[in-house]
Design a protein around this motif. Structure first.
Motif, PDB file in Angstrom:
ATOM      1  N   THR A   8      59.854 107.021  54.852  1.00 38.55           N
ATOM      2  CA  THR A   8      59.166 105.842  55.396  1.00 38.55           C
ATOM      3  C   THR A   8      60.133 104.776  55.886  1.00 38.55           C
ATOM      4  O   THR A   8      59.830 104.055  56.841  1.00 38.55           O
ATOM      5  CB  THR A   8      58.205 105.240  54.352  1.00 38.55           C
ATOM      6  OG1 THR A   8      58.947 104.824  53.195  1.00 38.55           O
ATOM      7  CG2 THR A   8      57.148 106.254  53.948  1.00 38.55           C
ATOM      8  N   LEU A  11      48.921 106.465  59.115  1.00 36.69           N
ATOM      9  CA  LEU A  11      50.054 106.924  59.917  1.00 36.69           C
ATOM     10  C   LEU A  11      51.180 107.439  59.030  1.00 36.69           C
ATOM     11  O   LEU A  11      51.737 108.526  59.255  1.00 36.69           O
ATOM     12  CB  LEU A  11      50.556 105.777  60.797  1.00 36.69           C
ATOM     13  CG  LEU A  11      51.918 105.986  61.463  1.00 36.69           C
ATOM     14  CD1 LEU A  11      51.843 107.055  62.537  1.00 36.69           C
ATOM     15  CD2 LEU A  11      52.438 104.677  62.055  1.00 36.69           C
ATOM     16  N   LEU A  12      51.537 106.668  58.015  1.00 39.37           N
ATOM     17  CA  LEU A  12      52.655 107.055  57.144  1.00 39.37           C
ATOM     18  C   LEU A  12      52.336 108.334  56.366  1.00 39.37           C
ATOM     19  O   LEU A  12      53.217 109.187  56.177  1.00 39.37           O
ATOM     20  CB  LEU A  12      53.003 105.917  56.188  1.00 39.37           C
ATOM     21  CG  LEU A  12      53.594 104.665  56.837  1.00 39.37           C
ATOM     22  CD1 LEU A  12      53.838 103.587  55.789  1.00 39.37           C
ATOM     23  CD2 LEU A  12      54.882 104.979  57.587  1.00 39.37           C
ATOM     24  N   ILE A  35      60.904 104.869  59.503  1.00 38.76           N
ATOM     25  CA  ILE A  35      59.768 104.696  60.424  1.00 38.76           C
ATOM     26  C   ILE A  35      59.556 103.207  60.661  1.00 38.76           C
ATOM     27  O   ILE A  35      59.597 102.404  59.737  1.00 38.76           O
ATOM     28  CB  ILE A  35      58.500 105.324  59.825  1.00 38.76           C
ATOM     29  CG1 ILE A  35      58.672 106.847  59.703  1.00 38.76           C
ATOM     30  CG2 ILE A  35      57.265 104.982  60.661  1.00 38.76           C
ATOM     31  CD1 ILE A  35      57.562 107.514  58.919  1.00 38.76           C
ATOM     32  N   ALA A  47      54.056 115.658  57.559  1.00 34.62           N
ATOM     33  CA  ALA A  47      54.701 116.473  58.593  1.00 34.62           C
ATOM     34  C   ALA A  47      56.112 116.873  58.179  1.00 34.62           C
ATOM     35  O   ALA A  47      56.615 117.936  58.579  1.00 34.62           O
ATOM     36  CB  ALA A  47      54.746 115.709  59.911  1.00 34.62           C
ATOM     37  N   ARG A  48      56.751 116.028  57.360  1.00 33.04           N
ATOM     38  CA  ARG A  48      58.118 116.294  56.930  1.00 33.04           C
ATOM     39  C   ARG A  48      58.174 117.010  55.581  1.00 33.04           C
ATOM     40  O   ARG A  48      59.181 117.650  55.256  1.00 33.04           O
ATOM     41  CB  ARG A  48      58.899 114.977  56.853  1.00 33.04           C
ATOM     42  CG  ARG A  48      59.149 114.337  58.224  1.00 33.04           C
ATOM     43  CD  ARG A  48      59.532 112.876  58.051  1.00 33.04           C
ATOM     44  NE  ARG A  48      59.948 112.230  59.292  1.00 33.04           N
ATOM     45  CZ  ARG A  48      59.105 111.799  60.233  1.00 33.04           C
ATOM     46  NH1 ARG A  48      57.792 111.976  60.086  1.00 33.04           N
ATOM     47  NH2 ARG A  48      59.565 111.215  61.320  1.00 33.04           N
ATOM     48  N   HIS A  90      56.266 103.414  66.243  1.00 36.45           N
ATOM     49  CA  HIS A  90      54.865 103.855  66.240  1.00 36.45           C
ATOM     50  C   HIS A  90      53.961 102.639  66.475  1.00 36.45           C
ATOM     51  O   HIS A  90      53.954 101.704  65.680  1.00 36.45           O
ATOM     52  CB  HIS A  90      54.513 104.496  64.896  1.00 36.45           C
ATOM     53  CG  HIS A  90      55.270 105.754  64.616  1.00 36.45           C
ATOM     54  ND1 HIS A  90      54.755 107.012  64.864  1.00 36.45           N
ATOM     55  CD2 HIS A  90      56.529 105.955  64.126  1.00 36.45           C
ATOM     56  CE1 HIS A  90      55.638 107.926  64.532  1.00 36.45           C
ATOM     57  NE2 HIS A  90      56.728 107.310  64.074  1.00 36.45           N
ATOM     58  N   CYS A 103      57.689 100.695  55.226  1.00 43.19           N
ATOM     59  CA  CYS A 103      58.331 101.035  56.500  1.00 43.19           C
ATOM     60  C   CYS A 103      58.743  99.766  57.234  1.00 43.19           C
ATOM     61  O   CYS A 103      58.400  98.654  56.823  1.00 43.19           O
ATOM     62  CB  CYS A 103      57.394 101.873  57.374  1.00 43.19           C
ATOM     63  SG  CYS A 103      55.953 101.005  58.003  1.00 43.19           S
ATOM     64  N   ARG A 157      50.453 110.767  57.404  1.00 48.90           N
ATOM     65  CA  ARG A 157      50.617 111.884  58.352  1.00 48.90           C
ATOM     66  C   ARG A 157      52.086 112.194  58.598  1.00 48.90           C
ATOM     67  O   ARG A 157      52.494 113.365  58.667  1.00 48.90           O
ATOM     68  CB  ARG A 157      49.926 111.546  59.680  1.00 48.90           C
ATOM     69  CG  ARG A 157      48.407 111.572  59.624  1.00 48.90           C
ATOM     70  CD  ARG A 157      47.800 111.538  61.010  1.00 48.90           C
ATOM     71  NE  ARG A 157      48.064 110.300  61.725  1.00 48.90           N
ATOM     72  CZ  ARG A 157      47.281 109.237  61.705  1.00 48.90           C
ATOM     73  NH1 ARG A 157      46.174 109.240  60.966  1.00 48.90           N
ATOM     74  NH2 ARG A 157      47.581 108.158  62.405  1.00 48.90           N
ATOM     75  N   GLU A 158      52.906 111.156  58.740  1.00 49.22           N
ATOM     76  CA  GLU A 158      54.324 111.359  59.022  1.00 49.22           C
ATOM     77  C   GLU A 158      55.041 112.004  57.832  1.00 49.22           C
ATOM     78  O   GLU A 158      55.881 112.893  58.011  1.00 49.22           O
ATOM     79  CB  GLU A 158      54.985 110.022  59.384  1.00 49.22           C
ATOM     80  CG  GLU A 158      54.555 109.454  60.723  1.00 49.22           C
ATOM     81  CD  GLU A 158      54.960 110.345  61.877  1.00 49.22           C
ATOM     82  OE1 GLU A 158      56.126 110.786  61.914  1.00 49.22           O
ATOM     83  OE2 GLU A 158      54.100 110.625  62.740  1.00 49.22           O
TER      84      GLU A 158
END
Length: 410
Positions: free
Chosen positions: A124, A96-97, A127, A103-104, A199, A150, A99-100
């Motif tokens: 992170t 997940l991290l 999040i 994305a940034r 999330h 996170c 991907r996040e």
């Protein structure tokens, strides 16, 4: 044929939809696959402290059960979290991290080491991951959040033990106790996540929520592949007994063996407590169906009322049988392992973690169930001891000895 103490009466449903001739096809590979397993293995195998957990041969219990072999995959030492769930929740947090962050920060590869050393801490730290748990999955998510940098909020049902709550809090997670059962905690975690922008990292899937539970399940297949590689070269199990819960664990085991061995895969038996039988009920009805029980079981990690949809998509045709057992069977099995009745060193098995073995022993001691499952004298059975003493006080209350005393022979 069996020389076992009374373990209670099991309840068996043989799955009419099971199809041993059906190939493991694209629909199944979209959920779990050996290709995705390789990614999980490469990542988890590089984590500090990774080592395959032992596969123990329980010769004494096999003889008592009147069968040829019992192999017990002992997860009590996994990453010092004492549970196989260390492979799932933390891996899903990492995925997940990554991907996040990507994305940034487009176009930049992100590794686990990048997150561990805080290279993207500005991202992170903003999040927060969250989940519901009876203990082990939440501990894994909290551990992953701490390691990879996170925030974390974990929801537990009202009857979750203080020891398990404290274990989660030791990883700097905030714990919210919900007045209700596990399924109530799932709903509360999801509702609060929507409100606060968190999330959800859950091991159960539902309509509109599939990707992260898939990562969780894929992480579990690392354990399954270890077991395959640890089996004697000339032997394969004829049966596999695996505890149920929402279905993520049995689906990971079933799917990985199905893809790996095809028609030669073992007979697959899912085991649940009498009082938390959502997978059994789903098999009876041919569709995902809530448990008819009150979910009051000492096998707390299996006290789940609703099946994971992704898991059911594998188990609907991949599982041959669904078996429910009384709580007393789990306690008796914990004590048999602690006493070294299997002929080797004592083993610390938690109340939920021994359920697959307890199901086997229940079935072997009941003539009708034994015959229905084909537990002949030449049967070779693989079980997964999915946890150790995840709450030492609960373990002592059930076994009568502290886990350290069991391992020390005192």
């Amino acid at each position: 044929m069996s020389d076992l103490p009374p373990l209670g009466t099991p309840r068996l449903f043989s799955n009419p939809r099971a199809d041993t001739d059906q190939p493991y096809g694209p629909a199944e590979r979209a959920i779990l696959s050996r290709a995705a397993f390789q990614d999980a293995m490469t990542e988890i195998g590089a984590w500090p402290g990774y080592a395959p957990t032992p596969l123990r041969s329980l010769g004494g219990l096999a003889r008592a059960a009147g069968i040829d072999r019992i192999w017990y995959k002992d997860e009590s030492s996994r990453f010092n979290l004492h549970s196989f769930k260390a492979l799932g929740g933390a891996y899903a947090v990492l995925r997940l991290l990554v991907r996040e962050v990507q994305a940034r920060v487009p176009g930049v590869p992100v590794t686990a080491l990048d997150l561990v050393v805080g290279r993207y801490a500005k991202v992170t730290r903003g999040i927060t991951v969250t989940t519901a748990t009876d203990g082990n999955h939440g501990r894994s998510v909290a551990w992953g959040a701490q390691v990879f940098g996170c925030g974390c909020v974990i929801y537990i049902p009202g009857n979750c033990s203080q020891g398990r709550q404290q274990a989660i809090e030791s990883f700097d997670a905030r714990v919210v106790r919900v007045a209700g059962n596990y399924d109530d905690a799932v709903r509360q975690a999801a509702a609060d996540a929507r409100e606060h922008g968190r999330h959800v990292v859950s091991d159960t899937s539902y309509t509109g929520y599939m990707d992260i539970p898939r990562d969780v399940m894929q992480g579990y297949t690392v354990m399954v592949e270890e077991a395959i590689s640890q089996l004697p070269a000339s032997e394969r199990p004829t049966h596999v007994f695996v505890q149920g819960g929402v279905g993520a664990l049995p689906a990971a085991v079933c799917g990985h063996l199905w893809e790996s061995w095809g028609r030669q895969r073992p007979r697959f038996v899912v085991v649940e407590p009498h009082a938390a039988d959502c997978l059994y009920q789903s098999a009876v009805n041919g569709r995902p169906t809530p448990s008819k029980g009150d979910l009051e079981t000492l096998m707390a990690g299996l006290a789940c009322g609703e099946v994971s949809l992704l898991a059911w998509a594998i188990l609907e045709r991949g599982a041959d049988d669904f078996l429910t057992i009384p709580d007393d069977a789990a306690v008796a099995t914990m004590r048999l392992l602690a006493e070294g009745r299997h002929g080797g060193r004592p083993i610390v098995g938690g109340e939920s973690g021994v359920a697959g073995l307890a199901g086997l022993l229940c079935a072997a001691a009941d003539p009708a169930t034994r015959a229905s499952l084909g537990l002949a004298p030449d049967a070779r059975v693989l079980v997964f001891g999915s946890e150790g003493a995840t709450d030492p006080e609960v373990y002592e209350s059930l076994v009568g000895r502290k886990p350290d005393a069991v391992l020390g022979g005192a």
